[in-house]
Enzyme design. Structure first.
Site, short mmCIF file in Angstrom:
data_model
loop_
_atom_site.label_atom_id
_atom_site.label_comp_id
_atom_site.label_asym_id
_atom_site.label_seq_id
_atom_site.Cartn_x
_atom_site.Cartn_y
_atom_site.Cartn_z
N ASP A 44 0.84 -1.21 0.00
CA ASP A 44 0.00 0.00 0.00
C ASP A 44 0.87 1.25 0.00
O ASP A 44 1.48 1.61 1.00
CB ASP A 44 -0.90 0.01 1.25
N TYR A 49 3.50 9.45 -0.28
CA TYR A 49 4.59 8.77 0.44
C TYR A 49 5.93 8.90 -0.29
O TYR A 49 6.96 8.53 0.26
CB TYR A 49 4.28 7.28 0.67
N LYS A 74 -2.34 5.98 -4.48
CA LYS A 74 -3.42 6.95 -4.23
C LYS A 74 -3.10 8.27 -4.89
O LYS A 74 -1.92 8.62 -5.05
CB LYS A 74 -3.60 7.16 -2.72
N HIS A 107 -7.33 9.90 -2.51
CA HIS A 107 -6.75 9.87 -1.17
C HIS A 107 -7.57 10.63 -0.13
O HIS A 107 -7.57 10.28 1.05
CB HIS A 107 -5.33 10.43 -1.24
N LEU A 200 -2.20 -0.59 13.78
CA LEU A 200 -1.44 -0.77 15.03
C LEU A 200 -1.48 0.51 15.85
O LEU A 200 -0.68 0.70 16.77
CB LEU A 200 0.01 -1.15 14.71
N LYS A 240 2.43 -1.31 9.00
CA LYS A 240 3.74 -0.89 8.46
C LYS A 240 4.81 -1.27 9.48
O LYS A 240 4.65 -1.05 10.69
CB LYS A 240 3.72 0.63 8.24
N SER A 241 5.89 -1.82 9.01
CA SER A 241 7.07 -1.98 9.86
C SER A 241 8.32 -2.01 9.01
O SER A 241 8.30 -2.51 7.89
CB SER A 241 7.01 -3.26 10.69
N ARG A 246 9.23 -7.81 13.01
CA ARG A 246 7.85 -7.31 13.16
C ARG A 246 7.00 -7.61 11.93
O ARG A 246 5.81 -7.86 12.03
CB ARG A 246 7.87 -5.81 13.45
N ASN A 250 3.64 -9.51 12.50
CA ASN A 250 2.37 -8.93 12.05
C ASN A 250 1.64 -9.85 11.06
O ASN A 250 0.43 -9.72 10.88
CB ASN A 250 2.60 -7.55 11.42
#
Ligand SMILES: NC(=O)c1ccc[n+]([C@@H]2O[C@H](COP(=O)([O-])OP(=O)(O)OC[C@H]3O[C@@H](n4cnc5c(N)ncnc54)[C@H](OP(=O)(O)O)[C@@H]3O)[C@@H](O)[C@H]2O)c1
Length: 283
Positions: A44, A49, A74, A107, A200, A240-241, A246, A250
């Site tokens: 994603d 970003y 987006k 977005h 999270l 996200k990590s 993680r 996750n």
């Protein structure tokens, strides 16, 4: 991670995604490659970003069949209307270096009705041209969703069934401290698959007593409890990590189930946004 949810298009969406907000462009190829190696098949990203090129690069370099990776981007969040969205979409596609984008979302709902409907028309055109497979919105309130749905119904009635398109997916900040029942109920009624961003809670609730108690009870981490809550609500969470352990943690959420009673304890009734809340926009 192998499980996917059907969309209103003929395509399916993997029910766990890997989010790349605030992943620096120079680091994104490495992290996205790692996520793909761990087993994520759903990435994603967004124009905002600034790592669309890096995501595309990692997907292309992975050696995985293009069909097996679901890639979302987006529109620029501050640009609206038909022309700006055509331009934004074309830039996203070009930066990714991919032949098509799996899902493209408007977005934000900013820009007034003209901006929103104009943006939607641009996405419809890209979809008809085969440049994007499924389309949807992010951060839209029920009033924005209903406005678009009314336009879709009117367009279908005037120009033929399907001409107005379908809102296949919607993406919102959703977690136990922000359940957004008004929006998720609307989506359930209209066949819109709900993606949960910041699932999270951006790491802010990991020491919450409620979460810690459930983590102890199930022998799982607080993050895994949050993601399990999301999946059991029928949402598609996008954690996200930047850390491999993680990323694995996750994704390791498919061997246990929260009981109905424990799901209930996570109904906090709170409305705590952590990043922004464009759903309240009245333009
Ligand atoms: N449409 C929108 O407007 C919008 C807005 C926000 C987000 N999103 C999407 O949703 C994705 C996820 O949201 P988010 O990045 O805001 O937040 P999030 O996934 O809720 O939380 C990310 C934070 O949690 C930490 N974390 C990750 N796994 C963890 C674990 N197992 N235990 C403890 N901490 C953990 C991460 O740190 P490390 O990286 O150090 O592990 C990071 O600080 C974004 O990347 C983006 O794709 C969309």
């Amino acid at each position: 991670m192998a499980t996917a949810v059907p969309l209103s298009t003929k395509y399916t969406l993997p029910i766990l995604g890997y989010g790349v907000l605030q992943v620096a462009p120079e680091k994104a190829p490495e992290f996205v490659a790692k996520a793909l190696e761990v087993g994520y098949r759903h990435i994603d990203s967004a124009t905002m970003y600034q790592n669309e090129a890096a995501c595309g690069e990692a997907i292309r370099a992975s050696g995985l069949p293009r069909e097996s990776v679901f890639y979302t981007s987006k529109s620029p969040p501050d640009q609206h209307g038909y022309d700006a969205t055509v331009k934004g979409f074309e830039a996203s596609l070009q930066k990714s270096g991919l032949d098509y984008i799996d899902l493209y979302l408007l977005h934000t709902p900013f820009g007034g009705k003209e901006g929103r409907i104009g943006g939607w028309k641009a996405l419809l055109e890209a979809q008809r041209a085969g440049k994007v497979r499924s389309i949807g919105v992010s951060n839209w309130g029920v009033h924005h969703l209903q406005e678009l749905e009314d336009w879709i119904q009117e367009t279908d009635a005037k120009e033929g069934k399907g001409t107005g398109g379908k809102i296949s997916v919607g993406q919102w900040e959703i977690h136990p401290w922000l359940a957004r029942k008004d929006i998720t109920d609307w989506c359930a009624k209209h066949g819109v698959v709900v993606e949960a961003y910041s699932p999270l809670v951006r790491g802010l609730k990991m020491h919450d007593p409620l979460l810690k108690a459930l983590a102890e009870k199930y022998g799982k981490s607080p993050a895994q409890i949050l993601l399990r809550w999301s999946v059991q609500q029928g949402f598609v969470p996008l954690p996200k990590s930047e850390k491999e352990n993680r990323m694995r943690e996750n994704a390791d959420i498919f061997d246990f189930e929260l009981s109905a009673d424990d799901m209930k304890t996570l109904e906090t009734g709170k409305y705590e946004t952590t990043i922004w809340d464009p759903t309240t926009d009245t333009s």
